[in-house]
Every structure is written in structure tokens, then in C-alpha cells.
Write a protein that holds these residues in place. Structure first.
Motif, PDB file in Angstrom:
ATOM      1  N   ASP A 119       0.854  -1.186   0.000  1.00  0.00           N
ATOM      2  CA  ASP A 119       0.000   0.000   0.000  1.00  0.00           C
ATOM      3  C   ASP A 119       0.889   1.236   0.000  1.00  0.00           C
ATOM      4  N   ARG A 120       0.287   2.414   0.018  1.00  0.00           N
ATOM      5  CA  ARG A 120       1.048   3.642  -0.163  1.00  0.00           C
ATOM      6  C   ARG A 120       2.061   3.860   0.966  1.00  0.00           C
ATOM      7  N   ALA A 121       1.660   3.591   2.212  1.00  0.00           N
ATOM      8  CA  ALA A 121       2.576   3.813   3.337  1.00  0.00           C
ATOM      9  C   ALA A 121       3.780   2.878   3.262  1.00  0.00           C
ATOM     10  N   LEU A 122       3.536   1.599   2.958  1.00  0.00           N
ATOM     11  CA  LEU A 122       4.637   0.637   2.853  1.00  0.00           C
ATOM     12  C   LEU A 122       5.536   0.951   1.658  1.00  0.00           C
ATOM     13  N   PHE A 123       4.920   1.407   0.574  1.00  0.00           N
ATOM     14  CA  PHE A 123       5.691   1.755  -0.622  1.00  0.00           C
ATOM     15  C   PHE A 123       6.621   2.934  -0.339  1.00  0.00           C
ATOM     16  N   LEU A 124       6.137   3.885   0.458  1.00  0.00           N
ATOM     17  CA  LEU A 124       6.964   5.027   0.834  1.00  0.00           C
ATOM     18  C   LEU A 124       8.164   4.566   1.654  1.00  0.00           C
ATOM     19  N   MET A 125       7.944   3.611   2.552  1.00  0.00           N
ATOM     20  CA  MET A 125       9.043   3.025   3.325  1.00  0.00           C
ATOM     21  C   MET A 125      10.040   2.328   2.405  1.00  0.00           C
ATOM     22  N   LYS A 126       9.531   1.602   1.425  1.00  0.00           N
ATOM     23  CA  LYS A 126      10.388   0.893   0.469  1.00  0.00           C
ATOM     24  C   LYS A 126      11.295   1.888  -0.272  1.00  0.00           C
ATOM     25  N   GLN A 127      10.719   2.990  -0.715  1.00  0.00           N
ATOM     26  CA  GLN A 127      11.507   4.007  -1.406  1.00  0.00           C
ATOM     27  C   GLN A 127      12.584   4.597  -0.494  1.00  0.00           C
ATOM     28  N   ASP A 128      12.248   4.741   0.797  1.00  0.00           N
ATOM     29  CA  ASP A 128      13.239   5.266   1.738  1.00  0.00           C
ATOM     30  C   ASP A 128      14.378   4.281   1.956  1.00  0.00           C
ATOM     31  N   PHE A 129      14.079   2.979   1.988  1.00  0.00           N
ATOM     32  CA  PHE A 129      15.151   1.980   2.079  1.00  0.00           C
ATOM     33  C   PHE A 129      16.058   2.063   0.851  1.00  0.00           C
ATOM     34  N   GLU A 130      15.467   2.235  -0.313  1.00  0.00           N
ATOM     35  CA  GLU A 130      16.263   2.337  -1.543  1.00  0.00           C
ATOM     36  C   GLU A 130      17.150   3.574  -1.510  1.00  0.00           C
ATOM     37  N   ARG A 131      16.607   4.675  -1.002  1.00  0.00           N
ATOM     38  CA  ARG A 131      17.398   5.910  -0.877  1.00  0.00           C
ATOM     39  C   ARG A 131      18.529   5.730   0.139  1.00  0.00           C
ATOM     40  N   LEU A 132      18.217   5.111   1.282  1.00  0.00           N
ATOM     41  CA  LEU A 132      19.236   4.899   2.315  1.00  0.00           C
ATOM     42  C   LEU A 132      20.333   3.951   1.844  1.00  0.00           C
ATOM     43  N   TYR A 133      19.941   2.917   1.089  1.00  0.00           N
ATOM     44  CA  TYR A 133      20.943   1.981   0.575  1.00  0.00           C
ATOM     45  C   TYR A 133      21.917   2.705  -0.354  1.00  0.00           C
ATOM     46  N   THR A 134      21.387   3.554  -1.225  1.00  0.00           N
ATOM     47  CA  THR A 134      22.242   4.332  -2.122  1.00  0.00           C
ATOM     48  C   THR A 134      23.166   5.250  -1.320  1.00  0.00           C
ATOM     49  N   TYR A 135      22.636   5.828  -0.263  1.00  0.00           N
ATOM     50  CA  TYR A 135      23.403   6.760   0.578  1.00  0.00           C
ATOM     51  C   TYR A 135      24.559   6.052   1.300  1.00  0.00           C
ATOM     52  N   PHE A 136      24.288   4.861   1.837  1.00  0.00           N
ATOM     53  CA  PHE A 136      25.277   4.159   2.662  1.00  0.00           C
ATOM     54  C   PHE A 136      26.148   3.186   1.873  1.00  0.00           C
TER      55      PHE A 136
END
Length: 565
Positions: free
Chosen positions: A376-393
Motif C-alpha cells: 500500500d502507499r505507506a509501505l511503498f513510501l518506506m520501500k523508497q526510503d530503504f532504496e534511498r538509504l541503501y544508495t546513501y550508505f
């Protein structure tokens, strides 16, 4: 060599050129400028950011600019841009151009254009680009739609939680001298850290956690602590960021002395009040002003770390800061694996049905195993944040998604949790211990808080005068320069207060409303403008008075706390 072998430039009846690519015309053979004008008129909506999928030789850009659309409100996404740019006769300086369809780049450029969580984005597909690039066009539409829906979630969150966030941030100041800065945990471990979340897939990995428990640091994401304790597996650390009363209920009866708490100042303050064991304070990477305030008043540095939409994003970021060793995610489904909401022994566990799917607006994404899973939208937003954090770290770090279910986290390597443990769990863990609590000069803090209260008192008094002044001058608001001068004076006082205090989140809904609900209309008359500005100012100062009084009450309680201890 270009993969578009049949690119031909043709003359038109307007003495402009058109171009044909692989048999598809990108502009009319007769009147390409008129075609672009008609195309724009069909899509035109005032106050939009325009995403142009394909521009061909650029006539649509010329039409946008001739209709007073600013360059900063135009985004070009064109897979043919590099092939065609030498033939373009348009100025595209100061226009964002993407020559490839990249979700991350689209999100970044939209974020730079769209403020206040607005969703005013119009996609214009130039002729035949959807035929030449059907998959890319679909991806652009999905990315824009996801961005708009995510902004809706963030806007709703701001409206629903700003007040409790403000209270938590301020009341958690009273816990600083009972806490240790998270700075003390950075880089303290070399053994693997496992970040456990409460998704449905956690259940099958709990036996493996138990088997290798002495060779890992286990970090629980928020309420997942209860799932782990029910399974007889106390974590080493638990991360808390959620501000609501429900989060406090999750932590209310936890009395495990070996568990250490890592809390964001947004976390429900009652959790920190009750927590008798070691606790570490963090801030979100967007909390730089809060960090400066705490340093100035309390002489303490609380590190700002990148987080995201959920406590699990923060737990992941904390783990990567705490160890130089491997980090793995488990139970991070980000989806309704097997039509379940949580792991089996989670008290919120339930099987979802068709009604629940519709209520949550669920949709499918790529799964861990390459299948399709519901999110759903809330979980998808979390997924995008994991992808952003992975790129960052991701700088040579060993990072794996070992959830073995749920949604795929784009670009993050995957493997089974068992394989991860066999490969990386090579030595016994030892827990880093510190008694270095923050030291606070209470007299200095009290003096600073007293000065803040004086500023609050002054602003409150002036806002009450302004409220009366606005009410008495409703019909002639724009004709009274003296009123404008007094409003400007109060505005300066509020700016000074904001710079000298920690009043921040509680102002966000007011700012959002001012920026989005009092916009100037086309061809506005003097009376309409006067009425709009009157209503805007009436709303602004009435609501500012409410939040100033409320925040002053929080500050008074904090001052009393430090004076009495």
C-alpha cells in the motif's frame, strides 16, 4: 552508433523541420508549431509543473514559454534528447533535462520543483513518443503518480501529527541529561547487526535468530520488540521514533534491563520518561535547526541521521552507523506477504480480505522472489526510503535484505538469512557499555528558557492586538498601510522567536494552509484580492496565537522541571 537508425529530418509547410524516427513522425509535416500549441491547450492547467515526455525538436517548449510558463516549472524527459539536440533551435538553459527514465532522478527533480507537498504536476506526452517508448512512458506516469500519492501521505501526516511532534520534541528535552548521545555508539561494533521488523516473514527467521543470537547485535524496529520478547529473544537495542500514544502502549510494560533504547526526539515522550535502562538520543537529518538549538541551550550535540517514513528506516540507518561490519534486514516485508499484516505472534496480526485491500488502496510491486506482492502507499513510501538509504550508505558495505518474502528493495542485494549467518556470524558479540550521560548546566539552561518565555509573552501580546485590528478593518484591508506595517512588525517578532526557540513542527500545518489555500485567482478584482488577503491574515494570526500559547505551556513545564530537580 544510435540505435535509432532511421532518423530523418524533413521540411514542413511552416518552413520548420519535422523529424521521423523509426517510421514515426514527432511533429506534423504541415504546421508543427500549431500542432504543439493545440497539444498544449488540451493539456493546460494553471500553476502546474510540466513534465514533458519527449520534445522532439522543441516546439512544445517554445509554446510553454510563450504562455508564460517559467523554465523552472518545466522538466524534460526525452530518451532521444542526445540524438536530436544538435537540430534543436530552442534555448533549454535552466530547464531540467533527463535523457533516461530513472525513478530516483525523476523523484529528485520533482522534489526540487514541488513545495509544500503539492501535487500540481501535468505530464504532456509529445506525439508518438508513447509508441516509440511505451515502457518508459508508463514508467514516467507511474513515477509521477507515486510522487503525488506520496506527497498526499506526507501532507496528511503533517496535519495529523504536527502537534504531538512539537510536544514530544520539547518534552524529550527533559530526558537529555538521563540519556547518552548516539554519537557514542558510532562505529563501536564490527560484528553483524540484524535489523528486525515485524513483517509476516519474520516468523520463519526467528529460529535462526535464536541459533546465532550470541554472534549478532539485534536491533528491533519499534513495536517489533514485543514480537521478539514473545519469542523469548530480547534485542540488544530497540529504536523508537513514532510520536503517537499507540507507540507508548507498545513500550509500556517493557522492563528488560539488558535492552537499550535509541530514540528520536519525535518519539512519544512517555516512553523515555518510563525507560530506566540506557538510552541514546538521535535526530532526523532534517532536524538541523533543532540540533543547533539543543547545542546552544543545553551544550549537547545530538547527531542527525538519515531516516524515512518508518521506524524501520531509522533502525537501518542506526545499524549502519553503529557497526563497520555486515548489516541485514529481516521481517522487512514492505508488503502483505501471504495476505498477512504482521508476523504470527504480533498482537496486530491479521489476515487481509478484499475489503481491507480496497480500504488501504493496495497495489502490486515486484516481490523478493521476482513474483508480485501486494503493498500500500505507506509501505511503498518506506520501500523508497530503504532504496534511498541503501544508495546513501552503499560504499563497499556488506548490506543484505534477508527478509525472504515481501517486496524487493531495489538494488539491495538479497540472500537467505541462513546463508548470511553462516557466512558472517564468525565471532561472539560483546556489548558496548557506557555510563557517559549527557551533562547539563541547569542554571544556564533555566536562564536561556526564561529569555525564551519572555519572547513568547511578547509575541502572544502582540498577536492578540493584531487579531482585533484585522477584525476591525475587514473591508479596507489593502488601503491601510499602517496595518501592513504592524503585521510586518509582528512577523519579525515571530521570525526572531523561531530563531531563538524550538517552535517548529507545530507551525507546519499553518504554513501549508497559507501556501495552498489562499492562492491568487486569475483576473482577480480588487474586492476579491482584499477579501482573500483579509481571510489569509485572519487565519494566519488566529492560528499563530493558538500555537504560541500551546508551545509556551510546554516551555513553562520544561523550565519548572529543570528548576525543581
Amino acid at each position: 552508433m544510435s540505435k535509432y537508425k532511421n532518423i530523418q529530418y524533413l521540411e514542413t509547410k511552416e518552413e520548420n523541420k519535422t523529424v521521423e524516427v523509426n517510421g514515426y513522425l514527432l511533429h506534423s509535416k504541415y504546421k508543427p508549431v500549431k500542432e504543439a500549441t493545440d497539444h498544449f491547450k488540451r493539456s493546460f492547467k494553471a500553476g502546474q509543473v510540466y513534465v514533458l515526455f519527449g520534445i522532439g525538436l522543441g516546439y512544445i517548449v517554445e509554446v510553454l514559454e510563450s504562455n508564460q510558463v517559467k523554465k523552472e516549472n518545466i522538466i524534460i524527459i526525452d530518451p532521444l534528447f542526445q540524438e536530436l539536440r544538435s537540430m534543436m533551435q530552442i534555448d533549454i538553459s535552466n530547464i531540467d533535462v533527463l535523457s533516461e527514465v530513472s525513478s530516483l532522478k525523476i523523484e529528485n527533480v520533482l522534489s526540487s520543483k514541488i513545495k509544500n507537498y503539492e501535487r500540481n504536476i501535468q505530464v504532456i506526452c509529445s506525439p508518438n513518443y508513447d509508441k516509440l517508448f511505451p515502457h518508459e512512458y508508463k514508467s514516467v506516469l507511474e513515477n509521477v503518480r507515486n510522487f503525488q500519492k506520496n506527497n498526499q501521505v506526507l501532507e496528511n501526516t503533517t496535519y495529523n501529527f504536527s502537534e504531538i511532534w512539537q510536544k514530544n520534541y520539547m518534552y524529550n528535552l527533559m530526558e537529555l541529561d538521563k540519556s547518552t548521545s548516539f554519537e557514542n555508539l558510532k562505529g563501536k561494533y564490527t560484528v553483524p547487526i540484524i535489523v528486525a521488523s515485524g513483517g509476516p516473514s519474520l516468523s520463519k527467521n526467528l529460529p535462526i535468530v535464536r541459533e546465532y543470537r550470541n554472534k549478532m547485535i539485534l536491533v528491533a524496529s519499534g513495536s517489533t520488540i514485543n514480537t521478539l520478547l514473545t519469542a523469548g529473544i530480547p534485542p540488544d537495542y530497540v529504536v523508537s521514533v513514532d510520536g503517537g500514544e499507540a507507540n507508548y502502549v507498545h513500550f509500556k510494560n517493557i522492563n528488560q534491563k539488558e535492552i537499550k533504547l535509541i530514540y528520536n526526539l519525535s518519539s512519544n515522550y512517555k516512553i523515555q520518561e518510563d525507560w530506566k535502562n540506557e538510552k541514546y538520543a538521535i535526530l532526523d537529518s532534517g532536524d538541523l535547526e533543532v540540533q543547533k538549538y539543543i547545542k546552544k541551550v543545553f551544550d549537547i550535540t545530538i547527531p542527525c541521521i538519515p531516516g524515512g517514513a518508518s521506524v524501520a528506516n531509522f533502525a537501518f540507518s542506526c545499524a549502519l552507523n553503529m557497526t563497520t561490519g555486515p548489516v541485514a534486514l529481516i521481517g522487512q516485508d514492505l508488503a502483505y506477504t501471504n495476505y498477512e499484516t504482521h508476523a504470527h505472534n504480533n498482537k496486530h496480526y491479521k489476515k487481509i480480505d478484499e475489503e481491507y485491500m480496497q480500504e488501504r488502496g493496495m497495489f502490486e510491486v515486484e516481490g523478493f522472489y521476482g513474483d508480485k506482492v501486494l503493498t500500500d502507499r505507506a509501505l511503498f513510501l518506506m520501500k523508497q526510503d530503504f532504496e534511498r538509504l541503501y544508495t546513501y550508505f552503499n560504499d563497499g558495505r556488506v548490506i543484505y535484505n534477508c527478509t525472504e518474502g515481501g517486496a524487493r528493495i531495489k538494488n539491495m542485494p538479497q540472500q537467505s538469512f541462513k546463508n548470511f549467518c553462516e557466512k558472517y556470524m564468525l565471532e561472539e558479540k560483546s556489548i558496548y557499555l557506557t555510563e557517559e550521560k549527557n551533562i547539563i548546566d541547569r542554571k544556564k539552561v533555566c536562564k536561556s528558557l526564561e529569555k525564551e518565555l519572555e519572547l513568547f509573552d511578547n509575541v502572544e501580546k502582540n498577536l492578540k492586538k493584531i487579531e482585533k485590528l484585522i477584525k476591525e478593518n475587514m473591508t479596507t484591508f489593502l488601503n491601510k498601510p499602517a496595518i501592513v506595517a504592524k503585521l510586518n512588525s509582528v512577523d519579525q517578532d515571530i521570525i526572531k522567536l523561531k530563531q531563538s526557540s524550538m517552535i517548529n513542527y507545530i507551525l507546519d500545518p499553518i504554513i501549508l494552509n497559507i501556501m495552498t489555500k489562499f492562492k491568487e485567482k486569475d483576473n482577480e478584482t480588487w474586492e476579491e484580492k482584499n477579501n482573500r488577503i483579509y481571510k489569509q491574515n485572519k487565519f494566519l494570526y488566529a492560528n499563530l496565537l493558538i500555537v504560541i500559547v500551546e508551545t509556551k505551556g510546554y516551555l513553562q513545564k520544561i523550565l519548572e522541571e529543570f528548576e525543581n530537580e
